[in-house]
Structure formats: structure tokens, C-alpha cells
Scaffold this active site. Structure first.
Site, short mmCIF file in Angstrom:
data_model
loop_
_atom_site.label_atom_id
_atom_site.label_comp_id
_atom_site.label_asym_id
_atom_site.label_seq_id
_atom_site.Cartn_x
_atom_site.Cartn_y
_atom_site.Cartn_z
N LYS A 112 0.78 -1.09 0.02
CA LYS A 112 -0.01 0.19 -0.27
C LYS A 112 0.85 1.30 0.11
CE LYS A 112 -4.03 0.16 1.99
NZ LYS A 112 -5.30 0.16 1.03
N GLU A 147 -7.54 -7.34 -9.21
CA GLU A 147 -8.38 -6.81 -7.97
C GLU A 147 -9.20 -5.45 -8.68
OE1 GLU A 147 -5.73 -5.30 -5.00
OE2 GLU A 147 -4.71 -4.15 -6.55
N1 PMP Z 1 -6.69 -3.59 -3.02
C1 PMP Z 1 -6.18 -2.46 -3.02
C2 PMP Z 1 -5.33 -1.80 -4.07
C3 PMP Z 1 -6.33 -1.60 -1.99
O1 PMP Z 1 -6.11 -0.62 -1.59
C4 PMP Z 1 -7.08 -2.07 -0.64
C5 PMP Z 1 -7.60 -1.40 0.55
N2 PMP Z 1 -8.22 -0.16 0.28
C6 PMP Z 1 -7.75 -3.50 -0.91
C7 PMP Z 1 -7.32 -4.28 -1.90
C8 PMP Z 1 -8.66 -4.16 0.06
O2 PMP Z 1 -7.58 -4.37 1.30
P1 PMP Z 1 -8.43 -4.37 2.86
O3 PMP Z 1 -9.23 -5.51 3.03
O4 PMP Z 1 -6.93 -4.66 3.59
O5 PMP Z 1 -8.75 -3.02 3.12
#
Ligand code: PMP
Length: 300
Positions: free
Chosen positions: A153, A186
Site C-alpha cells: 500500500k 483486483e
Molecule cells: N486492493 C487495494 C489496491 C487496496 O487499496 C485495498 C484497500 N483499500 C484492498 C485491495 C483491500 O484491502 P483491505 O481489505 O485490507 O482493506
């Protein structure tokens, strides 16, 4: 928006309007930094330790030193929520490379900045969870894993922003990104799942996706409920012909997807397995066992 909210910056709290960092911060100049988005539900910060571990992993990958220890940062998050009297909140932790000069070289930045914002976040309309959302597969490919990959991230979200612009232009709610091989990676800030003949499928993170904390919890819940869950490469055709599909993420939680590139998914309505998982998820995220109480002092 509550203008009285206090924001944590490097050990001190400032009113929102005065919570600023330098224009020479490389987080601002170059997107050089890392972040986490976390939610608190009824006084429980859901999976806080897991988010903090991921933040430090992201920082490790980009060789950024966070000034606080993990426990100090956890305490600072809890204290920020307490100061703002928040029991339900969206928490944003940002660690930038800090102040440097106008060149890219991160060695010019002496000390990283730690920022904690606690506020609210609504991602979609209030009916989205009941009616499901519409998405497109965008032409913007996910960054390759040997690039500024979304496996971490980082503050480099232009790839996601471009996807969002495309979904806005198409008049739908979200965008789905393929990787450079054409497999599903994703969403722009969410992980993606689909269901075929009762089996729950999701792309592996090696497809360029973040190892989402909600994703991990949903996999765990699904297995506890007796479903088979598989991580495998998935194609656009797999998605168009799925019986059900949904996104997971801290922001969206679990949201059903009912249409992709104008193809109806399943019967075009949120369907049984997705609904079961949404129901189970909403029962579990308030459980103090799944997070840290806002009233708690970390490390004690
Ligand atoms: N993919 C990306 C690129 C993200 O930034 C996030 C979080 N906003 C997610 C997937 C989901 O991750 P999480 O469940 O840990 O929030």
C-alpha cells in the site's frame, strides 16, 4: 464532515484545518510513502494489529523507517480515536518519506512523517449492499509485480485513480483491473471474489493484488461456514459467467457486483453465498476478538 477533528502528526495532535505537512514532503512531491485504511466498529478497531503489520511490511519494501514502534503507533491510533470521541470511524495512517529537496533521491529526506486521520468514509450509495453495484473491467492494467505493485500500500494510487476515472466515465460504480497477462487482479481499492457452482474463487496476490485484510477474513469465514475457497488465476470470461461476484475491502466491506461491462452476473441480484458472507462478516467485525478495543493500551 466534522471540522473539530484532531489529526495526529509526529506525536502531536492538530485541529483538522491546521494539520499540514510541508510541500517539500516527498509523499506530496512523488507519492513516496505508505498508508493503511482501517475501520473501527462500536469501539473495536477491526484487525488493527494486522493492518499495522502490513504498514511496516510496506515500509520495509520501500525502505522507509517509521519513527514510532508498532505499539507506539497503535497507541497513537487509539488515542486519536479517544480524543475525537469516535467509536465508529475510518482511520487513515500515512507515513511519508518526509521533507527532502526537489530531487527524487530519498536519502535527502531525514525523517519520515507519521500521520493519523480518524474520520468517516462512505464508498457507495446506501442501497449498494442491497442492490449490488455495477463495474467495468478497465483498460488500465495493474502495475506489474516488479514495479510499483499494489501488493504494497504505497502512496502511488494513480493506477487506481485512472481506473476510477474510467468507471466514472462509463457511469458505473467501480473498476476491475487485469494484470499484464490479462488475468483478473483486483478492484481499484478492493479485492475481488467470484462464485462458480458453489465454489468461492479469488485471484492469488501474485496477480498483482494487495493481500487484503478483509479478503483474508472472508476466506477464513467462508471456510468456517464449510465453503471451498480457491486462489487461482481468473479470466474476464470466468467473471462474466460467474454465478455471483463481490468486492472486499476495508472501505467497501463486502459489496455484491451485479453487472460487469454490461454483462449481468448470475441473476443480476445479490445472491445467496454473497449474502451469507455479508451477514456473517457484519456479525463478526464488532467482536473484540477480531481487533483491539479503543479503550485498550497496546502492549499491556
Ligand atoms: N486492493 C487495494 C489496491 C487496496 O487499496 C485495498 C484497500 N483499500 C484492498 C485491495 C483491500 O484491502 P483491505 O481489505 O485490507 O482493506
Amino acid at each position: 464532515m466534522n471540522s473539530k477533528l484532531l489529526v495526529y502528526i509526529n506525536g502531536k495532535w492538530y485541529p483538522k484545518a491546521k494539520a499540514t505537512v510541508s510541500v517539500y514532503d516527498h509523499g506530496f512531491l512523488y507519492g513516496d510513502g505508505v498508508f493503511e485504511g482501517i475501520r473501527a466498529y462500536d469501539g473495536v478497531v477491526f484487525k488493527l494489529k494486522e493492518h499495522i503489520d502490513r504498514l511496516y511490511h510496506s515500509a520495509h519494501v520501500i525502505m522507509l523507517t517509521i519513527s514510532e514502534t508498532k505499539d507506539e503507533l497503535i497507541n497513537a491510533i487509539l488515542e486519536t480515536l479517544r480524543k475525537n470521541n469516535l467509536r465508529n470511524a475510518y482511520i487513515r495512517v500515512v507515513n511519508t518519506r518526509g521533507i527532502g529537496d526537489l530531487g527524487i533521491d530519498p536519502r535527502k529526506c531525514q525523517k519520515s512523517n507519521s500521520i493519523i486521520i480518524t474520520d468517516y468514509l462512505t464508498m457507495h450509495s446506501s442501497q449498494a449492499k442491497e442492490t449490488g453495484i455495477r463495474a467495468i473491467i478497465t483498460w488500465i492494467r495493474r502495475n506489474p509485480v516488479d514495479s510499483a505493485s499494489h501488493e504494497i500500500k504505497s502512496l502511488n494510487y494513480l493506477n487506481s485513480i485512472l481506473g476510477k476515472i474510467e468507471s466514472n466515465n462509463a457511469g458505473v460504480d467501480e473498476a476491475i483491473c487485469l494484470n499484464s497477462q490479462g488475468y483478473i487482479s483486483e478492484g481499484i481499492g478492493e479485492n475481488l471474489f467470484l462464485i462458480q457452482k458453489g465454489i468461492i474463487l479469488t485471484p492469488p496476490t501474485s496477480a498483482g493484488a494487495l493481500r487484503g485484510i478483509t479478503r483474508g477474513f472472508v476466506i477464513q469465514l467462508a471456510k468456517e461456514l464449510g465453503y471451498v475457497v480457491k486462489e487461482q488465476n481468473l479470466t474476464p470470461t470466468d467473471l462474466f459467467t460467474a454465478d455471483e461476484a463481490f468486492f472486499t475491502g476495508t472501505g467497501v466491506e463486502i459489496v455484491p457486483i451485479v453487472e460487469i461491462n454490461r454483462r449481468r452476473i448470475g441473476n443480476g441480484k445479490p445472491s445467496p453465498i454473497t449474502k451469507t458472507l455479508m451477514n456473517e462478516f457484519s456479525k463478526r467485525y464488532r467482536d473484540p476478538k477480531e481487533g483491539i478495543l479503543i479503550s485498550e493500551i497496546a502492549g499491556s
